[in-house]
Design a protein around this motif. Structure first.
Motif, short mmCIF file in Angstrom:
data_model
loop_
_atom_site.label_atom_id
_atom_site.label_comp_id
_atom_site.label_asym_id
_atom_site.label_seq_id
_atom_site.Cartn_x
_atom_site.Cartn_y
_atom_site.Cartn_z
N GLN A 265 55.79 -3.82 -6.04
CA GLN A 265 56.86 -3.06 -5.39
C GLN A 265 57.46 -3.81 -4.22
OE1 GLN A 265 54.49 0.49 -4.60
NE2 GLN A 265 55.49 1.58 -6.27
N VAL A 266 56.99 -5.03 -3.96
CA VAL A 266 57.47 -5.83 -2.84
C VAL A 266 58.33 -6.98 -3.39
CG1 VAL A 266 56.82 -7.22 -0.84
CG2 VAL A 266 55.39 -5.28 -1.54
N SER A 267 59.49 -7.17 -2.79
CA SER A 267 60.39 -8.23 -3.23
C SER A 267 61.01 -8.90 -2.02
CB SER A 267 61.48 -7.66 -4.15
OG SER A 267 62.34 -8.69 -4.60
N ALA A 268 61.41 -10.16 -2.19
CA ALA A 268 62.01 -10.89 -1.08
C ALA A 268 63.44 -10.45 -0.81
CB ALA A 268 61.99 -12.39 -1.38
N GLU A 269 64.10 -9.89 -1.81
CA GLU A 269 65.46 -9.40 -1.63
C GLU A 269 65.75 -8.34 -2.68
OE1 GLU A 269 68.15 -12.57 -4.05
OE2 GLU A 269 67.38 -13.24 -2.09
N GLU A 270 66.79 -7.58 -2.43
CA GLU A 270 67.19 -6.54 -3.37
C GLU A 270 67.65 -7.19 -4.67
OE1 GLU A 270 67.52 -2.63 -4.46
OE2 GLU A 270 67.12 -3.20 -2.39
N ARG A 271 67.04 -6.79 -5.78
CA ARG A 271 67.39 -7.36 -7.07
C ARG A 271 67.78 -6.25 -8.03
NH1 ARG A 271 65.59 -12.58 -6.38
NH2 ARG A 271 63.71 -12.82 -5.08
N ARG A 272 68.80 -6.52 -8.81
CA ARG A 272 69.22 -5.54 -9.81
C ARG A 272 68.19 -5.46 -10.93
NH1 ARG A 272 75.11 -7.28 -11.59
NH2 ARG A 272 73.95 -9.23 -11.84
N GLN A 273 68.19 -4.34 -11.61
CA GLN A 273 67.30 -4.19 -12.75
C GLN A 273 67.67 -5.21 -13.83
OE1 GLN A 273 67.02 -0.28 -14.38
NE2 GLN A 273 65.83 0.52 -12.67
N ARG A 274 66.65 -5.82 -14.39
CA ARG A 274 66.87 -6.82 -15.44
C ARG A 274 66.75 -6.17 -16.80
NH1 ARG A 274 63.07 -11.81 -14.57
NH2 ARG A 274 64.10 -12.31 -16.55
N GLY A 402 63.23 -8.41 4.15
CA GLY A 402 64.52 -8.96 4.57
C GLY A 402 64.39 -9.89 5.75
N LYS A 403 65.33 -10.80 5.89
CA LYS A 403 65.28 -11.76 7.00
C LYS A 403 65.58 -11.10 8.33
CE LYS A 403 66.42 -16.01 4.49
NZ LYS A 403 67.30 -17.19 4.44
N GLU A 404 66.23 -9.92 8.31
CA GLU A 404 66.63 -9.30 9.57
C GLU A 404 65.49 -8.55 10.26
OE1 GLU A 404 67.05 -6.64 6.13
OE2 GLU A 404 67.84 -8.64 6.61
N ASP A 405 64.40 -8.25 9.52
CA ASP A 405 63.32 -7.49 10.15
C ASP A 405 62.00 -8.23 10.07
OD1 ASP A 405 63.00 -7.31 7.46
OD2 ASP A 405 62.55 -5.17 7.39
N LEU A 406 62.04 -9.54 10.28
CA LEU A 406 60.82 -10.35 10.24
C LEU A 406 60.08 -10.26 11.57
CD1 LEU A 406 62.06 -13.59 8.41
CD2 LEU A 406 60.83 -11.64 7.43
N ALA A 407 58.77 -10.10 11.48
CA ALA A 407 57.95 -10.13 12.69
C ALA A 407 57.51 -11.54 13.03
CB ALA A 407 56.72 -9.22 12.51
N TYR A 408 57.47 -12.40 12.01
CA TYR A 408 57.02 -13.77 12.24
C TYR A 408 57.56 -14.66 11.13
CZ TYR A 408 54.01 -17.87 12.41
OH TYR A 408 53.55 -19.16 12.47
N THR A 409 57.93 -15.87 11.49
CA THR A 409 58.34 -16.86 10.52
C THR A 409 58.00 -18.25 11.03
OG1 THR A 409 60.22 -17.88 9.34
CG2 THR A 409 60.68 -16.87 11.46
#
Length: 443
Positions: A265-274, A402-409
């Motif tokens: 249920q975790v993804s790096a970005e919003e992806r459309r259904q395949r 998402g890149k906008e809500d990262l706690a650490y990178t």
């Protein structure tokens, strides 16, 4: 570490920013195996680690990941070189069977002509030296090999061949004659060699499309060997799926069982259904990718080779004749059983393989029909199945790193990130204070 090619391709297809679940679903690999591959790969290519405020992890890989690996690993360079060498070697192996057929025909034809010339000379002229074959030369006309000998050995995978394939698509085979001989003898490999990869990719995609919560009936069209009464024991067949993707069962108040896969249920970005096929479909085996003309030519040459070998065998029964002619006749006599064996095998192997292909295709069709029948249940679900699907939707969710809500990178220094986090906190406090002042002023 030896990296799975599916992991590298999956990262490239997903545009280099991924979670473990993204790669596992794209490549159809187990989550644990995928995690090990990604961690080792991220270390070698210095990928960036990104952690969301919820503690979920994403990886951002460099675009030139293949180049970095090749520059660092001698094993990968060696494997890449071997793949190129093996491509040439395998082509030589493929055409060798056609070359052997032609050489066998030439040797048999030359030996038959030599014996015929010797017999004719002994009858028509008694003044020749021994009436034998002598030292003359046997002439083989050009038409024996067809209009163009070099066509048999055509090996061109450049633009000209690709254009030729485009023009001939649907009408002729892409194989040259020598490749066609190998295809006629041994076929062209298993079209379902990647069946397991396709199976797990489809299952992972179904789970992701349903946002991480499914019923067993939704997975059944992609499973095998369920047997009779599968609908009663279907939950047992979900165990490998649960193990592979770290799933867990949930029981509805009515006693129905659904399956939740939190990590998918975790993804790096919003992806459309395949899009995913309604059921896992195996491809039928083809007897040969050679054209009809190439197959008929191969059968004709193989038949001529066998008949010629049998005829030659009857003529070579006389040891005195073989000793008198010597040369090519003696050589052919020494390898006669090899020539005869090749002629028999050349026709018997495809014959046996033809019936084997028919049998395998029948079993493939039965498995496809069984999986399709399971998929039809989803089009007209029973009340019990409809209740289970609705219950599963309660657990359906998707989390985006998402890149906008990262706690650490790892892309920026830790101190800079702490300063940025403090700035965010200060901004939040300022908004709250401002809101309170407005409320007070308004009161």
């Amino acid at each position: 570490m030896a990296y799975d090619g599916g992991v590298l391709k999956a990262i490239e297809r997903l545009n280099y920013r991924v979670t473990t679940a993204d790669v596992a679903a794209e490549a159809g690999l187990a989550l644990e195996e995928t995690q090990q591959q990604i961690l080792a790969l991220a270390t070698d290519v210095q990928a960036h680690l990104q952690v969301s405020e919820a503690g979920e992890i994403a990886y951002e890989f460099p675009k030139n990941i293949q180049g970095i690996l090749l520059s660092k690993s001698w094993r990968l360079r060696l494997r890449s070189a071997w793949e190129r060498v093996w491509g040439v070697l395998f082509y030589l192996i493929r055409i060798s069977f056609g070359i052997l057929l032609i050489l066998s025909l030439v040797l048999i034809a030359v030996a038959l002509i030599a014996i015929a010339v010797a017999a004719s000379s002994s009858r028509q002229s008694d003044d020749r030296d021994g009436g034998g074959f002598g030292g003359g030369m046997i002439f083989m006309p050009r038409f024996f090999f067809g209009p163009d000998l070099f066509w048999f050995f055509h090996y061109d995978y450049g633009p000209s061949r690709r254009r030729s394939r485009t023009r001939q698509r649907g009408r002729e085979s892409d194989l040259n004659f020598l490749e066609g001989v190998f295809s006629f003898l041994f076929g062209d490999g298993n079209p379902n060699e990647d069946l397991e990869d396709r199976r797990w990719q489809a299952i992972a995609t179904v789970i992701r499309n349903n946002r991480g919560a499914v019923t067993a009936e939704q997975i059944a069209p992609y499973l095998d060997d369920l047997g009779e009464g599968w609908d009663r024991d279907l939950e047992d067949f979900m165990i490998p799926v649960l193990s592979r993707f770290n799933g867990q069962p949930e029981v509805s108040p009515q006693g129905g069982i659904v399956y939740r896969f939190p990590e998918l249920q975790v993804s790096a970005e919003e992806r459309r259904q395949r899009r995913v096929p309604d059921f896992l479909q195996e491809l039928p085996r083809r007897f040969s990718q050679a054209s009809t003309g190439q197959i008929m030519t191969a059968i004709g040459l193989g038949g001529a080779n066998l008949v010629g070998a049998l005829a030659l065998g009857s003529l070579l029964q006389d040891p005195a004749l073989v000793a008198e002619l010597g040369g090519i006749v003696a050589f052919v006599n020494s390898i006669y059983w090899l020539l005869l064996g090749y002629g028999v095998a050349f026709l018997s192997i495809p014959l046996v393989r033809y019936f084997w292909v028919q049998q395998r295709n029948q079993k493939i069709a039965e498995r496809n029909d069984s999986r399709q029948a399971r998929s039809l249940q989803l089009q007209n679900p029973s009340p019990e199945l409809r209740e289970k699907i609705q219950f599963a939707q309660q657990f359906a969710t998707q989390s985006i790193v998402g890149k906008e809500d990262l706690a650490y990178t790892t892309e920026t220094d830790l101190i800079d990130q702490e300063i940025q986090n403090r700035d965010k906190i200060d901004e939040e406090w300022q908004r709250r204070l401002q809101g309170r002042e407005e409320l007070s002023f308004g009161g």
